[in-house]
Design a protein around this motif. Sequence first.
Motif, PDB file in Angstrom:
ATOM      1  N   ALA A  32      -1.462   0.623 -65.894  1.00  0.00           N
ATOM      2  CA  ALA A  32      -1.638  -0.835 -65.911  1.00  0.00           C
ATOM      3  C   ALA A  32      -0.713  -1.538 -64.915  1.00  0.00           C
ATOM      4  N   PHE A  33      -1.135  -2.700 -64.529  1.00  0.00           N
ATOM      5  CA  PHE A  33      -0.323  -3.643 -63.757  1.00  0.00           C
ATOM      6  C   PHE A  33       0.083  -3.161 -62.369  1.00  0.00           C
ATOM      7  N   THR A  34      -0.735  -2.327 -61.736  1.00  0.00           N
ATOM      8  CA  THR A  34      -0.440  -1.952 -60.356  1.00  0.00           C
ATOM      9  C   THR A  34      -0.758  -3.128 -59.449  1.00  0.00           C
ATOM     10  N   ALA A  35      -0.083  -3.190 -58.334  1.00  0.00           N
ATOM     11  CA  ALA A  35      -0.393  -4.191 -57.322  1.00  0.00           C
ATOM     12  C   ALA A  35      -1.611  -3.701 -56.552  1.00  0.00           C
ATOM     13  N   GLN A  36      -2.616  -4.550 -56.407  1.00  0.00           N
ATOM     14  CA  GLN A  36      -3.822  -4.201 -55.664  1.00  0.00           C
ATOM     15  C   GLN A  36      -4.140  -5.352 -54.720  1.00  0.00           C
ATOM     16  N   ILE A  37      -4.107  -5.054 -53.441  1.00  0.00           N
ATOM     17  CA  ILE A  37      -4.325  -6.068 -52.413  1.00  0.00           C
ATOM     18  C   ILE A  37      -5.528  -5.668 -51.566  1.00  0.00           C
ATOM     19  N   ALA A  38      -6.507  -6.560 -51.485  1.00  0.00           N
ATOM     20  CA  ALA A  38      -7.694  -6.330 -50.663  1.00  0.00           C
ATOM     21  C   ALA A  38      -7.417  -6.813 -49.242  1.00  0.00           C
ATOM     22  N   LEU A  39      -7.793  -6.001 -48.279  1.00  0.00           N
ATOM     23  CA  LEU A  39      -7.588  -6.328 -46.868  1.00  0.00           C
ATOM     24  C   LEU A  39      -8.906  -6.195 -46.129  1.00  0.00           C
ATOM     25  N   ARG A  40      -9.229  -7.217 -45.363  1.00  0.00           N
ATOM     26  CA  ARG A  40     -10.382  -7.167 -44.451  1.00  0.00           C
ATOM     27  C   ARG A  40      -9.871  -7.524 -43.062  1.00  0.00           C
ATOM     28  N   VAL A  41     -10.136  -6.653 -42.097  1.00  0.00           N
ATOM     29  CA  VAL A  41      -9.724  -6.893 -40.717  1.00  0.00           C
ATOM     30  C   VAL A  41     -10.535  -5.952 -39.818  1.00  0.00           C
ATOM     31  N   ASP A  42     -10.756  -6.364 -38.581  1.00  0.00           N
ATOM     32  CA  ASP A  42     -11.437  -5.517 -37.612  1.00  0.00           C
ATOM     33  C   ASP A  42     -10.546  -4.303 -37.333  1.00  0.00           C
ATOM     34  N   PRO A  43     -11.024  -3.089 -37.608  1.00  0.00           N
ATOM     35  CA  PRO A  43     -10.173  -1.907 -37.440  1.00  0.00           C
ATOM     36  C   PRO A  43      -9.781  -1.631 -35.989  1.00  0.00           C
ATOM     37  N   LYS A  44     -10.489  -2.247 -35.044  1.00  0.00           N
ATOM     38  CA  LYS A  44     -10.188  -2.029 -33.636  1.00  0.00           C
ATOM     39  C   LYS A  44      -9.294  -3.128 -33.059  1.00  0.00           C
ATOM     40  N   SER A  45      -8.878  -4.053 -33.901  1.00  0.00           N
ATOM     41  CA  SER A  45      -8.072  -5.184 -33.420  1.00  0.00           C
ATOM     42  C   SER A  45      -6.597  -4.822 -33.324  1.00  0.00           C
ATOM     43  N   GLU A 105      -4.982 -13.729 -36.206  1.00  0.00           N
ATOM     44  CA  GLU A 105      -6.262 -13.056 -35.996  1.00  0.00           C
ATOM     45  C   GLU A 105      -7.157 -13.185 -37.223  1.00  0.00           C
ATOM     46  N   HIS A 106      -8.453 -13.004 -36.991  1.00  0.00           N
ATOM     47  CA  HIS A 106      -9.437 -13.115 -38.066  1.00  0.00           C
ATOM     48  C   HIS A 106      -9.271 -11.957 -39.046  1.00  0.00           C
ATOM     49  N   GLY A 107      -9.248 -12.274 -40.335  1.00  0.00           N
ATOM     50  CA  GLY A 107      -9.120 -11.268 -41.374  1.00  0.00           C
ATOM     51  C   GLY A 107      -8.786 -11.948 -42.687  1.00  0.00           C
ATOM     52  N   SER A 108      -8.651 -11.164 -43.753  1.00  0.00           N
ATOM     53  CA  SER A 108      -8.285 -11.756 -45.041  1.00  0.00           C
ATOM     54  C   SER A 108      -7.413 -10.789 -45.832  1.00  0.00           C
ATOM     55  N   VAL A 109      -6.543 -11.389 -46.619  1.00  0.00           N
ATOM     56  CA  VAL A 109      -5.650 -10.655 -47.505  1.00  0.00           C
ATOM     57  C   VAL A 109      -5.728 -11.361 -48.847  1.00  0.00           C
ATOM     58  N   ALA A 110      -6.052 -10.625 -49.908  1.00  0.00           N
ATOM     59  CA  ALA A 110      -6.186 -11.248 -51.230  1.00  0.00           C
ATOM     60  C   ALA A 110      -5.615 -10.336 -52.305  1.00  0.00           C
ATOM     61  N   ASP A 111      -4.838 -10.936 -53.195  1.00  0.00           N
ATOM     62  CA  ASP A 111      -4.313 -10.195 -54.332  1.00  0.00           C
ATOM     63  C   ASP A 111      -5.424 -10.068 -55.370  1.00  0.00           C
ATOM     64  N   VAL A 112      -5.860  -8.845 -55.626  1.00  0.00           N
ATOM     65  CA  VAL A 112      -6.934  -8.589 -56.590  1.00  0.00           C
ATOM     66  C   VAL A 112      -6.423  -7.745 -57.756  1.00  0.00           C
ATOM     67  N   SER A 113      -5.129  -7.828 -58.014  1.00  0.00           N
ATOM     68  CA  SER A 113      -4.500  -7.002 -59.048  1.00  0.00           C
ATOM     69  C   SER A 113      -5.123  -7.209 -60.422  1.00  0.00           C
ATOM     70  N   GLY A 114      -5.556  -8.420 -60.716  1.00  0.00           N
ATOM     71  CA  GLY A 114      -6.154  -8.704 -62.016  1.00  0.00           C
ATOM     72  C   GLY A 114      -7.628  -8.326 -62.103  1.00  0.00           C
ATOM     73  N   HIS A 115      -8.210  -7.933 -60.983  1.00  0.00           N
ATOM     74  CA  HIS A 115      -9.636  -7.625 -60.944  1.00  0.00           C
ATOM     75  C   HIS A 115      -9.962  -6.289 -61.599  1.00  0.00           C
ATOM     76  N   ARG A 116      -9.103  -5.284 -61.367  1.00  0.00           N
ATOM     77  CA  ARG A 116      -9.353  -3.942 -61.886  1.00  0.00           C
ATOM     78  C   ARG A 116      -8.106  -3.395 -62.581  1.00  0.00           C
ATOM     79  N   THR A 117      -8.354  -2.477 -63.497  1.00  0.00           N
ATOM     80  CA  THR A 117      -7.278  -1.661 -64.036  1.00  0.00           C
ATOM     81  C   THR A 117      -7.567  -0.224 -63.622  1.00  0.00           C
ATOM     82  N   ILE A 118      -6.617   0.650 -63.868  1.00  0.00           N
ATOM     83  CA  ILE A 118      -6.770   2.049 -63.478  1.00  0.00           C
ATOM     84  C   ILE A 118      -6.707   2.920 -64.722  1.00  0.00           C
ATOM     85  N   VAL A 119      -7.667   3.817 -64.822  1.00  0.00           N
ATOM     86  CA  VAL A 119      -7.641   4.836 -65.872  1.00  0.00           C
ATOM     87  C   VAL A 119      -7.356   6.159 -65.168  1.00  0.00           C
TER      88      VAL A 119
END
Length: 195
Positions: A32-45, A105-119
Amino acid sequence: MAELYGESPLAARAEALADSSVPGELRISEIAFTAQIALRVDPKSSAAERIGTAIGAMLPNQPGQVARTGNLQVLWLGPDEWLLVGSEGSGEQIQATLVEALGEEHGSVADVSGHRTIVEVSGPKSRELLAKGCALDLHRRAFTSDQCAQTLLARAGVVLLCRDHERPSYWIFVRSSFARYLADWLTDAATEYQN
């Protein structure tokens, strides 16, 4: 002022998960309670390169790859999408590091820690248990350590991460709203391993 209180999605199932574990064969528990951060960015940038330098590992560029650095795991989820998983309480630091490296640069960073738990499912019977509800080939030749996949497990959408194929250990990232359903399915499916 009210006191803040947090409870993991599977707090009410912790005892049932522990009871369904079989010493030496199968262990099921919540991470429970792991930090989970979603990242979107151009991999070639250049931003992707800066992010790799900032976190100490280049972003994985192949389907299902996972990179590890220190306490951070970077899961490839799509051509320009990653999930960074860190220890409890590290979310703000990870997010700040990514935002700084992204710069303008274009991209996004979002904290999604509350979105999922881990089993976590581990032990010699873990592959067999997961295979009951997952169509992926989980044999260690096909799905090995530091590999992940988005799939269905018991009809619930999950991200499955193989942490260790020698001593089988898997993390199942499941949406909080499906966590109790999946925990109940796992405990039921594990019944045959109990004496």
